[in-house]
Design a protein around this motif. Structure first.
Motif, PDB file in Angstrom:
ATOM      1  N   HIS A 156       0.842  -1.197   0.000  1.00 42.43           N
ATOM      2  CA  HIS A 156       0.000   0.000   0.000  1.00 42.43           C
ATOM      3  C   HIS A 156       0.871   1.239   0.000  1.00 42.43           C
ATOM      4  CE1 HIS A 156      -3.827  -1.846   1.563  1.00 42.43           C
ATOM      5  NE2 HIS A 156      -2.971  -2.751   1.990  1.00 42.43           N
TER       6      HIS A 156
ATOM      7  N   VAL B 106       2.622  24.870  -0.032  1.00 43.19           N
ATOM      8  CA  VAL B 106       2.609  23.465   0.413  1.00 43.19           C
ATOM      9  C   VAL B 106       3.925  22.808  -0.017  1.00 43.19           C
ATOM     10  CG1 VAL B 106       1.390  21.251   0.280  1.00 43.19           C
ATOM     11  CG2 VAL B 106       0.103  23.394   0.096  1.00 43.19           C
TER      12      VAL B 106
ATOM     13  N   LYS C 241       1.859   9.292   7.367  1.00 41.27           N
ATOM     14  CA  LYS C 241       2.988  10.213   7.250  1.00 41.27           C
ATOM     15  C   LYS C 241       4.280   9.568   7.729  1.00 41.27           C
ATOM     16  CE  LYS C 241       0.700  13.639   5.538  1.00 41.27           C
ATOM     17  NZ  LYS C 241      -0.587  12.973   5.346  1.00 41.27           N
TER      18      LYS C 241
ATOM     19  N   TYR D   6       7.629   9.968  -0.167  1.00 43.28           N
ATOM     20  CA  TYR D   6       6.760   9.838  -1.344  1.00 43.28           C
ATOM     21  C   TYR D   6       7.578   9.489  -2.576  1.00 43.28           C
ATOM     22  CZ  TYR D   6       2.873  11.704   1.326  1.00 43.28           C
ATOM     23  OH  TYR D   6       1.887  11.870   2.258  1.00 43.28           O
TER      24      TYR D   6
HETATM   25  N1  T4K Z   1      -2.031  18.963   3.997  1.00 46.49           N
HETATM   26  C1  T4K Z   1      -1.556  18.006   3.188  1.00 46.49           C
HETATM   27  C2  T4K Z   1      -0.678  18.400   2.060  1.00 46.49           C
HETATM   28  C3  T4K Z   1      -1.867  16.661   3.416  1.00 46.49           C
HETATM   29  O1  T4K Z   1      -1.412  15.702   2.583  1.00 46.49           O
HETATM   30  C4  T4K Z   1      -2.698  16.332   4.514  1.00 46.49           C
HETATM   31  C5  T4K Z   1      -3.051  14.951   4.760  1.00 46.49           C
HETATM   32  C6  T4K Z   1      -3.159  17.376   5.338  1.00 46.49           C
HETATM   33  C7  T4K Z   1      -2.809  18.681   5.050  1.00 46.49           C
HETATM   34  C8  T4K Z   1      -4.044  17.119   6.519  1.00 46.49           C
HETATM   35  O2  T4K Z   1      -3.396  16.408   7.561  1.00 46.49           O
HETATM   36  P1  T4K Z   1      -4.288  15.458   8.534  1.00 46.49           P
HETATM   37  O3  T4K Z   1      -5.470  16.247   9.033  1.00 46.49           O
HETATM   38  O4  T4K Z   1      -4.696  14.232   7.765  1.00 46.49           O
HETATM   39  O5  T4K Z   1      -3.334  15.143   9.671  1.00 46.49           O
HETATM   40  C9  T4K Z   1      -4.486  10.232   3.469  1.00 46.49           C
HETATM   41  C10 T4K Z   1      -4.425  10.801   4.869  1.00 46.49           C
HETATM   42  O6  T4K Z   1      -5.637  10.553   5.581  1.00 46.49           O
HETATM   43  C11 T4K Z   1      -4.103  12.253   4.937  1.00 46.49           C
HETATM   44  O7  T4K Z   1      -3.602  12.475   6.237  1.00 46.49           O
HETATM   45  C12 T4K Z   1      -3.008  12.629   3.958  1.00 46.49           C
HETATM   46  N2  T4K Z   1      -2.769  14.043   3.911  1.00 46.49           N
HETATM   47  C13 T4K Z   1      -3.348  12.147   2.579  1.00 46.49           C
HETATM   48  C14 T4K Z   1      -2.247  12.448   1.591  1.00 46.49           C
HETATM   49  O8  T4K Z   1      -3.482  10.733   2.623  1.00 46.49           O
HETATM   50  P2  T4K Z   1      -6.366   9.249   2.017  1.00 46.49           P
HETATM   51  O9  T4K Z   1      -7.719   9.717   1.692  1.00 46.49           O
HETATM   52  O10 T4K Z   1      -5.451   8.914   0.911  1.00 46.49           O
HETATM   53  O11 T4K Z   1      -6.417   8.034   3.084  1.00 46.49           O
HETATM   54  P3  T4K Z   1      -6.674   6.486   2.851  1.00 46.49           P
HETATM   55  O12 T4K Z   1      -7.568   6.020   3.921  1.00 46.49           O
HETATM   56  O13 T4K Z   1      -7.073   6.261   1.436  1.00 46.49           O
HETATM   57  O14 T4K Z   1      -5.247   5.834   3.119  1.00 46.49           O
HETATM   58  C15 T4K Z   1      -4.155   6.079   2.276  1.00 46.49           C
HETATM   59  C16 T4K Z   1      -3.328   4.820   2.134  1.00 46.49           C
HETATM   60  O15 T4K Z   1      -2.725   4.476   3.358  1.00 46.49           O
HETATM   61  C17 T4K Z   1      -4.060   3.588   1.682  1.00 46.49           C
HETATM   62  O16 T4K Z   1      -3.253   2.937   0.708  1.00 46.49           O
HETATM   63  C18 T4K Z   1      -4.186   2.712   2.909  1.00 46.49           C
HETATM   64  C19 T4K Z   1      -2.987   3.121   3.726  1.00 46.49           C
HETATM   65  N3  T4K Z   1      -3.220   3.063   5.169  1.00 46.49           N
HETATM   66  C20 T4K Z   1      -3.957   4.039   5.750  1.00 46.49           C
HETATM   67  C21 T4K Z   1      -4.152   4.037   7.108  1.00 46.49           C
HETATM   68  C22 T4K Z   1      -4.976   5.123   7.752  1.00 46.49           C
HETATM   69  C23 T4K Z   1      -2.675   2.025   5.917  1.00 46.49           C
HETATM   70  O17 T4K Z   1      -2.024   1.123   5.343  1.00 46.49           O
HETATM   71  N4  T4K Z   1      -2.849   2.020   7.274  1.00 46.49           N
HETATM   72  C24 T4K Z   1      -3.562   3.008   7.911  1.00 46.49           C
HETATM   73  O18 T4K Z   1      -3.661   2.988   9.155  1.00 46.49           O
HETATM   74  O19 T4K Z   1      -5.737  10.415   2.910  1.00 46.49           O
END
Ligand code: T4K
Length: 373
Positions: A22, A145, A200, A298
């Motif tokens: 992932h 950013v 992160k 990344y």
């Molecule tokens: N500014 C920027 C530039 C950001 O990239 C972000 C967050 C923020 C502000 C806001 O910060 P936070 O409020 O989130 O602290 C994910 C994250 O939820 C998000 O924090 C992050 N950026 C963004 C780039 O990525 P999604 O919608 O891609 O999440 P999701 O659930 O699809 O998971 C991403 C991947 O990670 C999947 O391949 C599964 C994997 N994963 C995820 C989790 C939660 C795991 O393997 N284990 C886990 O526990 O947003």
């Protein structure tokens, strides 16, 4: 020379991985230390509200970054929202359209208009040359950013902000452990914000942080993240609940203790990707600046539709079939998501590079659960 996209799918050797890879798999530090910390927290019976682990995490962060104040928060989005409010931003704020949606939402949530600016196609960060034409009498700030952990053109952005008397915040959600001209990210602009979400480089399950050298702002933000309380029965500002809890801080501290191991693994993966993907026509791996400190979290590839025999989306499809869950961050750009798509239906006309890059980007797995080479 690699010439087929299946080379991409088997980077690091044929499915030596029996499990799914992932993007965003969390880096996890020493479990023994972590569980000891958890026990200590339970013994302390102090679970949140500026407990000893949060204080230790903040101090450690401030020391690593070299900044006067680090204020831990429950996540990066709330850290952004509170910083925006703490700096008194109103009206319009200029942000890149190519970022995670939270950067824009943190403004719109408090009825400040995000004015989407285009990016530099090489660095994927906000293009300083495109900012000035977007400044209006309503503009109060700029948010840069540090996308993928690569810093914005900080000096140029600071100059524009100073010249127009604007506040400047850096969304450093991806950039903990990274530097700009040798100085750690976290001490630039009016404030910088980090995310310690699970995905992160350094994570605290969920978490965020504001870093600033501005004493007055730091005091205000500390109060604002605790409902505005300045003491028992005394509220100074409108505030919210942005506090980090002790369990998160313990995870953050454990992550920090393994930080160099995480960097070493990420760096090795990055080198391996470069080796394996370097010669594939139509694939450009976005480089890290070797003279800077990087977290290498990344792995960003650009697929050129004019050269590659397969589109970015076909490649994603193939990779997913191979159990490699690549992602197309941050497609299609904030301007194409609601409510912004409805508010600014023609914004793409001003965002040609964002449009172009959003269609090309592929993020590949890395981190401690994905060891290549
Ligand atoms: N500014 C920027 C530039 C950001 O990239 C972000 C967050 C923020 C502000 C806001 O910060 P936070 O409020 O989130 O602290 C994910 C994250 O939820 C998000 O924090 C992050 N950026 C963004 C780039 O990525 P999604 O919608 O891609 O999440 P999701 O659930 O699809 O998971 C991403 C991947 O990670 C999947 O391949 C599964 C994997 N994963 C995820 C989790 C939660 C795991 O393997 N284990 C886990 O526990 O947003």
């Amino acid at each position: 020379m690699k010439n087929s996209i299946s080379d991409l799918a088997i980077c690091g050797g044929p499915p030596a991985f029996n499990e799914t890879l992932h993007v965003g798999r969390p880096n996890i530090g020493n479990r023994k230390i972590l569980t000891d910390y958890f026990n200590e927290i339970l013994d302390n019976r102090w679970l949140t509200n500026n407990g000893p682990f949060v204080q230790k995490f903040e101090n450690k962060m401030a020391e690593i970054i070299g900044v006067r104040h680090c204020i831990a928060m429950c996540n990066g989005t709330v850290a952004l929202e509170i910083t925006i409010r703490g700096l008194g931003l109103t009206g319009e704020v200029i942000v890149p359209a190519f970022t995670f949606i939270a950067t824009a939402h943190a403004l719109q949530w408090q009825e400040i208009t995000p004015v989407f600016c285009d990016i530099d196609p090489l660095t994927h960060t906000i293009d300083p040359l495109k900012i000035e034409p977007m400044i209006t009498p309503k503009t109060t700030g700029i948010i840069g950013v540090h996308l993928w952990g690569r810093s914005c053109e900080i000096n140029e952005l600071n100059e524009i902000a100073q010249h127009h008397n604007l506040k400047i915040i850096f969304d450093a959600a991806h950039a903990f452990g990274c530097s700009y001209n040798g100085r750690m990210i976290g001490s630039f602009g009016d404030a910088e914000i980090f995310s310690f979400h699970a995905t992160k480089f350094i994570n605290s399950f969920e978490g965020g942080m504001v870093a600033t050298n501005n004493d007055e702002l730091a005091t205000k933000i500390r109060l604002m993240k605790n409902f505005g309380f300045a003491g028992y029965d005394q509220v100074e500002y409108i505030g919210t609940n942005g506090k980090m809890n002790e369990i998160s801080a313990a995870m953050g501290l454990t992550s920090l203790e393994s930080m160099q191991d995480f960097i070493d693994i990420n760096y090795k993966n990055y080198k391996q990707y470069r080796l394996e993907l370097g010669d594939i026509p139509g694939v450009r791996l976005v480089d890290y600046h070797e003279k800077e400190k990087n977290n290498y979290q990344y792995i960003v590839a650009e697929i050129d539709p004019n050269i590659s025999p397969l589109t970015r989306d076909h490649i994603i499809h193939i990779l997913h079939a191979e159990n490699v869950l690549a992602r197309r961050y941050f497609y299609p750009g904030c301007h194409k998501m609601e409510p912004y798509r409805s508010y600014f239906p023609h914004s793409e006309l001003l965002l040609p590079e964002t449009e172009n890059i959003a269609k090309k980007i592929l993020i590949l797995p890395t981190g401690t659960s994905c060891r290549l080479g």
